[in-house]
Design an enzyme around this catalytic site. Structure first.
Site, PDB file in Angstrom:
ATOM      1  CD  GLU A  74      40.228  35.411  28.440  1.00  0.00           C
ATOM      2  OE1 GLU A  74      39.638  36.489  28.669  1.00  0.00           O
ATOM      3  OE2 GLU A  74      40.829  35.153  27.388  1.00  0.00           O
ATOM      4  NE  ARG A 100      29.522  45.948  31.366  1.00  0.00           N
ATOM      5  CZ  ARG A 100      30.445  45.266  30.715  1.00  0.00           C
ATOM      6  NH1 ARG A 100      30.331  45.060  29.443  1.00  0.00           N
ATOM      7  NH2 ARG A 100      31.484  44.784  31.368  1.00  0.00           N
TER       8      ARG A 100
HETATM    9  P1  AMP Z   1      32.075  35.054  31.223  1.00  0.00           P
HETATM   10  O1  AMP Z   1      32.141  34.819  32.690  1.00  0.00           O
HETATM   11  O2  AMP Z   1      33.295  34.582  30.492  1.00  0.00           O
HETATM   12  O3  AMP Z   1      30.796  34.519  30.619  1.00  0.00           O
HETATM   13  O4  AMP Z   1      32.090  36.631  30.995  1.00  0.00           O
HETATM   14  C1  AMP Z   1      30.917  37.386  31.168  1.00  0.00           C
HETATM   15  C2  AMP Z   1      31.178  38.679  31.879  1.00  0.00           C
HETATM   16  O5  AMP Z   1      32.332  39.350  31.383  1.00  0.00           O
HETATM   17  C3  AMP Z   1      30.002  39.598  31.673  1.00  0.00           C
HETATM   18  O6  AMP Z   1      29.750  40.303  32.888  1.00  0.00           O
HETATM   19  C4  AMP Z   1      30.450  40.518  30.565  1.00  0.00           C
HETATM   20  O7  AMP Z   1      30.000  41.826  30.783  1.00  0.00           O
HETATM   21  C5  AMP Z   1      31.979  40.452  30.566  1.00  0.00           C
HETATM   22  N1  AMP Z   1      32.539  40.185  29.222  1.00  0.00           N
HETATM   23  C6  AMP Z   1      33.203  39.060  28.831  1.00  0.00           C
HETATM   24  N2  AMP Z   1      33.634  39.135  27.559  1.00  0.00           N
HETATM   25  C7  AMP Z   1      33.217  40.336  27.101  1.00  0.00           C
HETATM   26  C8  AMP Z   1      33.304  41.014  25.828  1.00  0.00           C
HETATM   27  N3  AMP Z   1      33.932  40.471  24.763  1.00  0.00           N
HETATM   28  N4  AMP Z   1      32.764  42.253  25.714  1.00  0.00           N
HETATM   29  C9  AMP Z   1      32.122  42.807  26.781  1.00  0.00           C
HETATM   30  N5  AMP Z   1      31.994  42.242  27.988  1.00  0.00           N
HETATM   31  C10 AMP Z   1      32.524  41.011  28.164  1.00  0.00           C
END
Ligand code: AMP
Length: 181
Positions: free
Chosen positions: A101, A64
């Site tokens: 995660e 995205r």
């Molecule tokens: P993070 O590495 O935990 O900051 O996760 C960010 C990435 O995971 C981004 O590329 C987001 O598109 C996706 N992402 C994580 N959580 C969500 C969520 N609740 N809804 C949509 N996309 C998410």
């Protein structure tokens, strides 16, 4: 920030409970992208502080971040650099492991995509734990990039991603926040 912008963006984001797993509230921006006014306003608002600055490259995180990043690159007359999951880019790459995660994955960019000293803005749709953006920041730093900012439409502040990037010295710009995860 004008509340009408927040309202426009919040109304255009679709919330899907228990996707992709039970307990996750997925923030779906395909509805924002499909809404001409919301898409334009999100891009305009993200680029606003950097208009008139010389930005060399926009680095977008798969997938995205490619859509938003392409529009932002056009608006700022900057080049676009894709940061992709491992094994997708055809030329020689630099690679970094990043935390998800559950477990780790790897992301890559072409080794000649950014020259030392170039001013780069990192773009993705959402920042949660910040693991993905931290990995991208490490790649760009390894290439000698000057990271001007990291931009996201959505912040999930309770998950601490913004604080993680700011601790690395990267200014963070987000447009809307959702409490909780
Ligand atoms: P993070 O590495 O935990 O900051 O996760 C960010 C990435 O995971 C981004 O590329 C987001 O598109 C996706 N992402 C994580 N959580 C969500 C969520 N609740 N809804 C949509 N996309 C998410």
């Amino acid at each position: 920030m004008k509340s009408s912008l927040q309202d426009t963006l919040l109304a255009s984001i679709r919330n899907i409970a228990d996707y992709p797993r039970p307990g996750i509230m997925f923030r779906d921006i395909t509805t924002l992208l499909g809404d001409a006014r919301a898409f334009r306003r999100a891009v305009d608002e993200l680029v606003h502080p950097y208009a008139g600055n010389k930005i060399d490259k926009i680095a977008g995180i798969e997938a995205r971040g490619f859509i938003l990043g392409g529009a932002i690159a056009h608006q700022l007359s900057a080049g676009f650099v894709p940061i992709r999951k491992k094994g997708k880019l055809p030329y020689e790459t630099v690679r970094v492991a990043y935390s998800l995660e559950y477990g780790v994955d790897e992301m890559e960019m072409h080794k000649d995509a950014v020259a030392p000293g170039e001013k780069v803005i990192l773009v993705d749709d959402l920042i949660a734990t910040g693991g993905t953006a931290e990995g991208a920041t490490k790649l760009l730093t390894q290439m000698g990039a000057d990271i001007i900012a990291a931009c996201f439409v959505i912040d999930l502040p309770d998950l601490g991603g913004r604080a993680k990037l700011e601790a690395l010295g990267v200014p963070v710009r987000t447009l809307v926040a959702f409490e909780g995860d």
